[in-house]
Design a protein around this motif. Structure first.
Motif, PDB file in Angstrom:
ATOM      1  N   LEU A 207       0.345  -1.229   0.145  1.00  0.00           N
ATOM      2  CA  LEU A 207       0.145   0.139  -0.084  1.00  0.00           C
ATOM      3  C   LEU A 207       1.135   1.058   0.159  1.00  0.00           C
ATOM      4  CD1 LEU A 207      -3.077  -1.092   2.380  1.00  0.00           C
ATOM      5  CD2 LEU A 207      -2.650  -1.680   0.018  1.00  0.00           C
ATOM      6  N   GLU A 208       1.929   1.240   0.526  1.00  0.00           N
ATOM      7  CA  GLU A 208       3.345   2.047   0.697  1.00  0.00           C
ATOM      8  C   GLU A 208       3.726   2.866  -0.702  1.00  0.00           C
ATOM      9  OE1 GLU A 208       6.943   4.484   2.799  1.00  0.00           O
ATOM     10  OE2 GLU A 208       6.446   1.660   3.199  1.00  0.00           O
ATOM     11  N   PHE A 209       3.565   1.274  -1.668  1.00  0.00           N
ATOM     12  CA  PHE A 209       4.065   1.665  -3.114  1.00  0.00           C
ATOM     13  C   PHE A 209       2.765   2.000  -3.897  1.00  0.00           C
ATOM     14  CE2 PHE A 209       4.032   0.605  -7.258  1.00  0.00           C
ATOM     15  CZ  PHE A 209       4.997   0.710  -7.943  1.00  0.00           C
ATOM     16  N   LEU A 210       1.849   1.849  -3.659  1.00  0.00           N
ATOM     17  CA  LEU A 210       0.626   2.582  -4.005  1.00  0.00           C
ATOM     18  C   LEU A 210       0.145   3.828  -3.724  1.00  0.00           C
ATOM     19  CD1 LEU A 210      -2.077  -0.074  -4.098  1.00  0.00           C
ATOM     20  CD2 LEU A 210      -0.849   0.224  -5.880  1.00  0.00           C
ATOM     21  N   ALA A 211       0.621   4.357  -2.696  1.00  0.00           N
ATOM     22  CA  ALA A 211       0.350   5.534  -1.996  1.00  0.00           C
ATOM     23  C   ALA A 211       0.790   6.643  -2.379  1.00  0.00           C
ATOM     24  CB  ALA A 211       0.430   5.901  -0.588  1.00  0.00           C
ATOM     25  N   ARG A 212       3.004   6.399  -3.160  1.00  0.00           N
ATOM     26  CA  ARG A 212       3.929   6.975  -3.840  1.00  0.00           C
ATOM     27  C   ARG A 212       3.956   6.729  -4.930  1.00  0.00           C
ATOM     28  NH1 ARG A 212       8.173   7.724  -0.633  1.00  0.00           N
ATOM     29  NH2 ARG A 212       8.935   6.283   1.014  1.00  0.00           N
ATOM     30  N   GLU A 213       2.843   5.872  -5.842  1.00  0.00           N
ATOM     31  CA  GLU A 213       2.510   5.889  -6.833  1.00  0.00           C
ATOM     32  C   GLU A 213       1.846   7.087  -7.084  1.00  0.00           C
ATOM     33  OE1 GLU A 213       5.023   4.680  -9.651  1.00  0.00           O
ATOM     34  OE2 GLU A 213       5.590   4.998  -8.082  1.00  0.00           O
ATOM     35  N   MET A 214       0.929   7.213  -6.494  1.00  0.00           N
ATOM     36  CA  MET A 214      -0.488   8.547  -6.237  1.00  0.00           C
ATOM     37  C   MET A 214       0.022   9.676  -6.970  1.00  0.00           C
ATOM     38  SD  MET A 214      -3.425   8.617  -4.351  1.00  0.00           S
ATOM     39  CE  MET A 214      -3.037   9.250  -2.662  1.00  0.00           C
ATOM     40  N   ILE A 215       0.768   9.986  -5.938  1.00  0.00           N
ATOM     41  CA  ILE A 215       2.113  10.741  -5.992  1.00  0.00           C
ATOM     42  C   ILE A 215       3.236  11.410  -6.782  1.00  0.00           C
ATOM     43  CG2 ILE A 215       2.923  12.890  -4.024  1.00  0.00           C
ATOM     44  CD1 ILE A 215      -0.283  12.395  -3.773  1.00  0.00           C
ATOM     45  N   ARG A 216       3.625  10.402  -6.811  1.00  0.00           N
ATOM     46  CA  ARG A 216       4.959  10.408  -7.653  1.00  0.00           C
ATOM     47  C   ARG A 216       4.765  10.746  -9.436  1.00  0.00           C
ATOM     48  NH1 ARG A 216       8.832   8.610 -11.799  1.00  0.00           N
ATOM     49  NH2 ARG A 216       7.037   5.877 -10.835  1.00  0.00           N
ATOM     50  N   ILE A 217       3.780  10.339  -9.643  1.00  0.00           N
ATOM     51  CA  ILE A 217       3.279  10.122 -11.352  1.00  0.00           C
ATOM     52  C   ILE A 217       1.622  10.183 -10.937  1.00  0.00           C
ATOM     53  CG2 ILE A 217       5.484   8.855 -12.296  1.00  0.00           C
ATOM     54  CD1 ILE A 217       3.958   6.394 -12.263  1.00  0.00           C
ATOM     55  N   SER A 218       1.005  10.429 -10.792  1.00  0.00           N
ATOM     56  CA  SER A 218      -0.228  10.992 -10.629  1.00  0.00           C
ATOM     57  C   SER A 218      -0.775   9.385 -10.866  1.00  0.00           C
ATOM     58  CB  SER A 218      -0.486  11.711 -11.584  1.00  0.00           C
ATOM     59  OG  SER A 218      -2.618  12.784 -10.859  1.00  0.00           O
ATOM     60  N   ASP A 219      -0.256   8.188 -10.679  1.00  0.00           N
ATOM     61  CA  ASP A 219      -0.870   7.431 -11.031  1.00  0.00           C
ATOM     62  C   ASP A 219      -2.504   6.857 -11.008  1.00  0.00           C
ATOM     63  OD1 ASP A 219      -1.631   3.425 -11.298  1.00  0.00           O
ATOM     64  OD2 ASP A 219       0.833   4.294 -11.781  1.00  0.00           O
ATOM     65  N   ASN A 220      -3.525   6.306 -11.563  1.00  0.00           N
ATOM     66  CA  ASN A 220      -4.732   6.793 -11.745  1.00  0.00           C
ATOM     67  C   ASN A 220      -5.097   5.221 -10.858  1.00  0.00           C
ATOM     68  OD1 ASN A 220      -5.272   9.526 -12.375  1.00  0.00           O
ATOM     69  ND2 ASN A 220      -5.504   9.072 -14.891  1.00  0.00           N
ATOM     70  N   THR A 221      -4.803   4.167 -11.682  1.00  0.00           N
ATOM     71  CA  THR A 221      -4.890   2.472 -10.713  1.00  0.00           C
ATOM     72  C   THR A 221      -5.069   2.710  -9.193  1.00  0.00           C
ATOM     73  OG1 THR A 221      -4.314   1.433 -13.508  1.00  0.00           O
ATOM     74  CG2 THR A 221      -4.142   0.101 -10.908  1.00  0.00           C
ATOM     75  N   ALA A 222      -3.663   3.500  -9.051  1.00  0.00           N
ATOM     76  CA  ALA A 222      -2.953   2.990  -7.682  1.00  0.00           C
ATOM     77  C   ALA A 222      -4.628   4.105  -7.214  1.00  0.00           C
ATOM     78  CB  ALA A 222      -1.653   3.816  -7.239  1.00  0.00           C
ATOM     79  N   THR A 223      -4.858   5.485  -7.528  1.00  0.00           N
ATOM     80  CA  THR A 223      -5.508   6.446  -6.318  1.00  0.00           C
ATOM     81  C   THR A 223      -6.056   5.086  -6.439  1.00  0.00           C
ATOM     82  OG1 THR A 223      -4.642   8.127  -8.003  1.00  0.00           O
ATOM     83  CG2 THR A 223      -7.005   8.002  -6.968  1.00  0.00           C
ATOM     84  N   ASN A 224      -7.099   4.649  -7.806  1.00  0.00           N
ATOM     85  CA  ASN A 224      -8.483   4.093  -7.261  1.00  0.00           C
ATOM     86  C   ASN A 224      -8.570   2.736  -6.596  1.00  0.00           C
ATOM     87  OD1 ASN A 224      -9.809   5.696  -9.089  1.00  0.00           O
ATOM     88  ND2 ASN A 224      -9.904   4.581 -10.598  1.00  0.00           N
ATOM     89  N   VAL A 225      -7.148   2.051  -6.311  1.00  0.00           N
ATOM     90  CA  VAL A 225      -7.380   0.596  -5.219  1.00  0.00           C
ATOM     91  C   VAL A 225      -7.386   1.792  -3.895  1.00  0.00           C
ATOM     92  CG1 VAL A 225      -5.974  -0.328  -4.457  1.00  0.00           C
ATOM     93  CG2 VAL A 225      -6.117  -0.062  -6.697  1.00  0.00           C
ATOM     94  N   LEU A 226      -6.721   2.355  -3.803  1.00  0.00           N
ATOM     95  CA  LEU A 226      -6.690   3.389  -2.225  1.00  0.00           C
ATOM     96  C   LEU A 226      -8.232   3.641  -1.929  1.00  0.00           C
ATOM     97  CD1 LEU A 226      -3.446   5.380  -2.381  1.00  0.00           C
ATOM     98  CD2 LEU A 226      -3.553   2.673  -1.065  1.00  0.00           C
ATOM     99  N   ILE A 227      -8.786   4.863  -3.165  1.00  0.00           N
ATOM    100  CA  ILE A 227     -10.481   4.611  -3.074  1.00  0.00           C
ATOM    101  C   ILE A 227     -10.610   3.813  -2.436  1.00  0.00           C
ATOM    102  CG2 ILE A 227     -12.517   5.508  -3.880  1.00  0.00           C
ATOM    103  CD1 ILE A 227     -10.406   7.588  -5.387  1.00  0.00           C
ATOM    104  N   GLY A 228     -10.593   3.110  -3.438  1.00  0.00           N
ATOM    105  CA  GLY A 228     -11.787   1.535  -2.811  1.00  0.00           C
ATOM    106  C   GLY A 228     -11.789   0.861  -0.692  1.00  0.00           C
ATOM    107  N   LEU A 229      -9.625   1.224  -0.729  1.00  0.00           N
ATOM    108  CA  LEU A 229      -9.482   0.683   0.825  1.00  0.00           C
ATOM    109  C   LEU A 229     -10.280   1.395   1.750  1.00  0.00           C
ATOM    110  CD1 LEU A 229      -6.277  -0.281  -0.604  1.00  0.00           C
ATOM    111  CD2 LEU A 229      -8.398  -2.112  -0.289  1.00  0.00           C
ATOM    112  N   VAL A 230     -10.272   2.910   1.609  1.00  0.00           N
ATOM    113  CA  VAL A 230     -10.052   4.017   2.113  1.00  0.00           C
ATOM    114  C   VAL A 230     -11.303   4.237   2.364  1.00  0.00           C
ATOM    115  CG1 VAL A 230      -8.065   4.707   1.775  1.00  0.00           C
ATOM    116  CG2 VAL A 230      -9.338   5.976   1.669  1.00  0.00           C
ATOM    117  N   GLY A 231     -12.367   4.017   1.267  1.00  0.00           N
ATOM    118  CA  GLY A 231     -13.788   4.182   1.204  1.00  0.00           C
ATOM    119  C   GLY A 231     -13.485   5.854   0.648  1.00  0.00           C
ATOM    120  N   MET A 232     -14.587   6.194   0.090  1.00  0.00           N
ATOM    121  CA  MET A 232     -14.746   7.952  -0.856  1.00  0.00           C
ATOM    122  C   MET A 232     -15.080   8.338   0.878  1.00  0.00           C
ATOM    123  SD  MET A 232     -16.242   8.934  -4.226  1.00  0.00           S
ATOM    124  CE  MET A 232     -15.770   7.727  -4.914  1.00  0.00           C
ATOM    125  N   GLU A 233     -16.333   7.592   0.640  1.00  0.00           N
ATOM    126  CA  GLU A 233     -17.317   8.619   1.978  1.00  0.00           C
ATOM    127  C   GLU A 233     -15.962   8.954   3.531  1.00  0.00           C
ATOM    128  OE1 GLU A 233     -16.693   4.444   3.364  1.00  0.00           O
ATOM    129  OE2 GLU A 233     -17.430   5.287   1.464  1.00  0.00           O
TER     130      GLU A 233
END
Length: 279
Positions: A115-141
């Motif tokens: 999950l740390e790698f996904l968070a880093r990629e979400m910010i480093r290169i704005s990875d949309n796939t990593a972002t969507n996985v994290l949204i699903g895990l943390v919850g949009m609400e």
């Protein structure tokens, strides 16, 4: 003699105020000289919250990928509560993959990533796939609940990345320069999250690979912790310039003709702010 000494001291005391005033006018003049069809929203602040320059700072703007800062903050809030763990592994699914920015969309199905790698990629290169996985895990609400708890009324996550059906239905992610600056101030020195979490977030923002906006015209050695965002109708950047005198700034440009034009505007405004307030 004494009169001359006091006169010189008085002039020296007034000098910084005069210089700052001239720089303020320079920023204002630059904005006034822009094409009237352009819309610029920005806020420059000291870490204490003192406003250095403001224009349409409360305006609600489509956040583009700058919404990934609130997602990152909720992610670390759940790390602290031990709901999630940095070394927790996630197996990439075919349905997770979306287009746009990022490299995870090109990786094999069932490849595993922390999950740390996904968070880093979400910010480093704005990875949309990593972002969507994290949204699903943390919850949009939960992201939106955190924004409410922090007193933010505009910043909301209303859709996943690259969700064109949601966009057609009128769902959009929003923020404002004032609110994203507040989040950056928390990351820099707030009490809402632990020092460890704040340092981790700051390091991720320092690794942002898009250097064409806030860092674009700054001295090469300048450390900038930031996150950019791009849609066909809005270009933005929000960050912290970690100079001897740190400043926090968010700049959004709308109705530009080309992305290069928007990048130039953000870089120029930043450079003026840097010369006026960070040196």
């Amino acid at each position: 003699m004494r009169h001359q000494i006091f006169q010189k001291l008085f002039i020296l005391l007034l000098l910084p105020i005069s210089v700052w005033g001239q720089q303020n006018k320079t920023i204002s003049q630059y904005l006034n000289d822009l094409d009237k069809g352009l819309e610029v929203s920005l806020l420059v602040q000291q870490p204490t919250g003192e406003i250095l320059f403001s224009m349409n700072a409360e305006k609600s703007v489509p956040s583009a990928s700058i919404i990934k800062i609130p997602i990152l903050m909720e992610f670390f809030r759940q790390i602290e509560s031990k709901t999630l763990h940095l070394d927790q592994m996630y197996a990439l699914k075919a349905k997770d993959k979306v287009g746009g920015a990022g490299e995870l969309q090109n990786l094999e199905e069932n490849s595993t990533h922390s999950l740390e790698f996904l968070a880093r990629e979400m910010i480093r290169i704005s990875d949309n796939t990593a972002t969507n996985v994290l949204i699903g895990l943390v919850g949009m609400e939960n992201v939106n609940l955190l924004m409410e708890e922090l007193g933010l009324k505009t910043t909301r996550l209303n859709r996943y990345m690259m969700d064109f059906e949601a966009i057609e239905a009128g769902k959009q992610n929003f923020t404002s320069p004032a609110e994203i600056n507040k989040l950056l101030s928390i990351i820099l020195s707030g009490v809402e999250l632990s020092t460890s979490s704040r340092e981790s977030m700051l390091n991720m923002l320092l690794a942002c690979a898009d250097k064409s906006t806030i860092p674009g015209k700054l001295p090469e050695e300048t450390r900038v912790a930031h996150k950019t965002g791009t849609l066909s109708y809005v270009r933005g950047d929000a960050g912290i310039i970690l100079n001897q005198k740190p400043i926090i700034l968010s700049i959004f440009v709308e109705n530009f003709e080309t992305l290069e034009q928007a990048d130039e505007i953000i870089a120029n405004i930043t450079n003026l702010a840097f010369e006026a307030y960070a040196n």
